[in-house]
Design an enzyme around this catalytic site. Structure first.
Site, PDB file in Angstrom:
ATOM      1  CB  CYS A 157      17.765 -36.945 -44.153  1.00 36.08           C
ATOM      2  SG  CYS A 157      15.989 -36.776 -44.064  1.00 36.08           S
ATOM      3  N   GLY A 158      20.736 -34.967 -45.023  1.00 38.68           N
ATOM      4  CA  GLY A 158      22.176 -34.920 -44.755  1.00 38.68           C
ATOM      5  C   GLY A 158      23.041 -35.764 -45.677  1.00 38.68           C
TER       6      GLY A 158
END
Ligand code: OXD
Ligand code: MN
Length: 611
Positions: free
Chosen positions: A260-261
């Site tokens: 998720c980054g």
């Protein structure tokens, strides 16, 4: 064990290490035992061995190798990863647990003779900077040359730590178990990852995927959470990075669920990286919060690494240096992956074996050219943007919690206070990804992005965060980001936009931007964000963009609060303060809804924060 290995063990003068090694030699019955120190020769032995035994193969570019995990061993196995609980101890619903006696019996039974015909490797590492208050020595026993080789890239060498640590260290016993002709684990049905918190050890067998096998990564994270709980510090699934603006460096940590980054935040161009996955947080003597990277490398997701979205990593992975690629597609000695912005070949070797486009697996599912969770393993030292202080604890000014949330949270908010920030982290929800086995895209509660690794009850964990803040004289500001907001199925932001949110957070730490007060926290003013977009990307950021992205979606936010409340109501020992924050947030949202008569409220309707 040959005389050289014997000498190396003896030189440690550590009876506990010898006791452990003897115990598992007797149980696992390897054909040979090799003890490794931190010498270049020993590190080279592991890499060469992995190539010789076929756990890795050389690629065309110098220093690059490929490792494949079995087709059914491509992600963390949550179901079979369990805390072994002593009689009478309870655990949160979301955490898999097994009775300790039963678990030990089962796993030790499966380990009997598991290394027959194989070489047992005995390796020593340091979690966190060596010889510091962060140091946790870790002993790794494994029969996988790939696992040991990976650890020499990902973790600081720690042989010397064992000369002074006595019996205070973590230990991990891993076996890939019986192998197929592709050198992948065969007995996946007997895959187990069992954690023993009292004795600070983990047993993990019949697997190779690093999230299950590499003891020092996600298994040590769990032991660390338990130790941090006992000793009043925090062990978190967090990146650490330096944000650079106006000639200064301001350190942030950030917790994001896997995929998720997190790594891409740690690698935002122009900033510096301290670590991308796991951090130890301690209160310093000066009352500030310090964070250290537990690792010295990156086990990164390779999907979507390309010259546009991840220029630094892309450059690192396409030039000669030591890199282990795993579960990518290989054709003529070159690695290919999804989202690399190059055409992929129609055939090659991948996690399935010899693969051709259109190939289906045994269940009739078409096999992608490359697994979505394919990875690269590199040392941080290979990166040009490594922070000069990466090998020590750095003072933290901001903490970021970020989920994959297509419809609710705005791209960035600042929470009102440390407890409100803890509440935000504890309420994090995120859509599931390919990094764990199971269905993708399901909204899941993931407090502090750490739920997969929690080995203490949720309420206790949240309380530890609240208490940690009380020990600080100057708490970091706590922010929440969301890079994944969508409209009509399309992302509202570009991947690079995270740099703007970071620069805003950096400015807030230094009191340089005003903010707007909403029921859920403080958001940026339109003019500031517009200016940052112009400065950084020379891009126009319109009022419409801002209004869509920063609107307060009251109904969705209230529905989230209800879900979170239900989860925590079923938990024991949840601090009262947490429930108060739920109630206050609910009241603020309802009041705003009433005042404006809408369930989606434009950010332009809220006022500047009064200071
Ligand atoms: C990782 C994960 O590999 O969280 O970092 O899955
Ligand atoms: Mn991770």
């Amino acid at each position: 064990m040959d005389s050289k290995s014997r000498e190396k063990l003896k030189a440690l003068n550590n009876p506990q290490v010898i006791k452990i090694v003897e115990k598992y030699v007797k149980l696992c019955k390897p054909a040979k035992v090799t003890v490794l120190t931190d010498s270049d020769e020993d590190i080279g032995y592991l890499r060469q061995g992995a190539l010789r035994e076929g756990e890795e193969a050389e690629l065309a570019m110098e220093g690059h190798t490929i490792h494949f995990d079995g087709y059914d061993d491509q992600a963390r196995d949550k179901e079979h990863t369990c805390v072994m609980l002593p009689k009478g101890k309870g655990m949160s619903k979301a955490i898999s647990a097994v009775d300790k006696e039963t678990g030990l019996k089962e796993v030790l039974g499966l380990m009997d003779g598991i290394m027959r015909g194989k070489e047992m490797l005995v390796c020593f590492f340091s979690l966190g900077p060596r010889d510091s208050e962060f140091t946790i020595p870790a002993l790794q026993i494994t029969d996988s040359l790939y696992v040991a080789h990976s650890e020499t890239i990902l973790y600081r060498p720690g042989y010397d730590e064992f000369k002074r640590c006595g019996d205070k260290f973590f230990h991990f016993i891993h076996s890939a178990g019986e192998l197929t002709e592709r050198q992948t684990s065969k007995n996946i049905d007997k895959r187990r990852v069992y954690m023993d918190l009292e004795d600070e050890r983990v047993f993990t067998i019949n697997n190779q995927y690093a999230g299950n096998s590499v003891g020092l990564k996600k298994l040590a994270l769990r032991l660390g959470i338990s130790k941090a709980h006992r000793e009043d510090w925090l062990c978190e699934h967090m990146l650490v990075m330096g944000a650079k603006r106006k000639g200064r460096t301001t350190y942030f940590t950030g917790a994001f669920p896997s995929g998720c980054g997190k790594t891409s935040t740690a690698m935002i161009p122009g900033q510096s990286i301290v670590g991308d996955d796991i951090a130890y947080l301690r209160a310093g003597k000066d009352g500030r919060c310090y964070a250290a990277n537990v690792e010295q490398g990156i086990f990164g997701i390779i999907q979507d690494v390309n010259p546009v979205d991840d220029p630094l990593i892309n450059q690192t992975l396409t030039s000669p240096r030591e890199v282990i690629f795993s579960n990518v597609l290989i054709k003529e000695g070159r690695p290919y992956w999804l989202g690399m912005k190059k055409e992929l070949p129609d055939s090659g070797m991948n996690h399935w074996g010899s693969w051709k486009k259109g190939q289906k697996d045994d269940s009739g599912k078409e096999i992608l050219p490359c697994h979505k969770n394919a990875r690269y393993t590199i040392r941080l030292q290979e990166l040009d943007n490594i922070d000069p202080d990466w090998d020590s604890g750095v003072p933290i000014s901001g903490i970021i919690y970020g989920g994959r949330d297509s419809e609710t949270n705005p791209p960035v908010i600042e929470t009102f206070s440390w407890p409100h920030g803890v509440f935000n982290g504890a309420a994090l929800e995120s859509e599931t990804t390919a990094q764990t086995i199971g269905k993708e895209g399901q909204l899941k509660h993931d407090p502090m992005a750490n739920i997969d690794f929690l080995v203490i009850p949720l309420g206790v964990y949240i309380n530890n965060h609240l208490k940690f803040g009380e020990r600080l004289d100057k708490e970091p500001k706590i922010f929440a980001t969301n890079y994944f907001l969508k409209e009509n199925g399309k992302f509202m932001n570009e991947k690079v936009d995270k740099k703007v949110w970071l620069m805003w957070m950096e400015g807030r730490v230094h009191d340089e931007f005003e903010a707007i007060e909403t029921p859920i926290g403080l958001i940026p003013k339109y003019e500031d964000i517009k200016q940052l977009f112009k400065e950084i990307f020379k891009r126009e950021y319109t009022k419409e963009d801002y209004e869509k992205q920063f609107s307060i979606r009251v109904e969705k936010l209230l529905a989230r609060l209800d879900r979170i409340e239900a989860i925590y109501k079923a938990e024991k020992d949840v601090p009262e303060l947490f429930h108060e924050h739920i109630e206050q947030q609910r009241q603020r949202l309802s009041a705003a809804q009433k005042e404006h008569g809408k369930s989606v409220i434009s950010p332009f309707l809220f006022q500047i924060e009064k200071t």
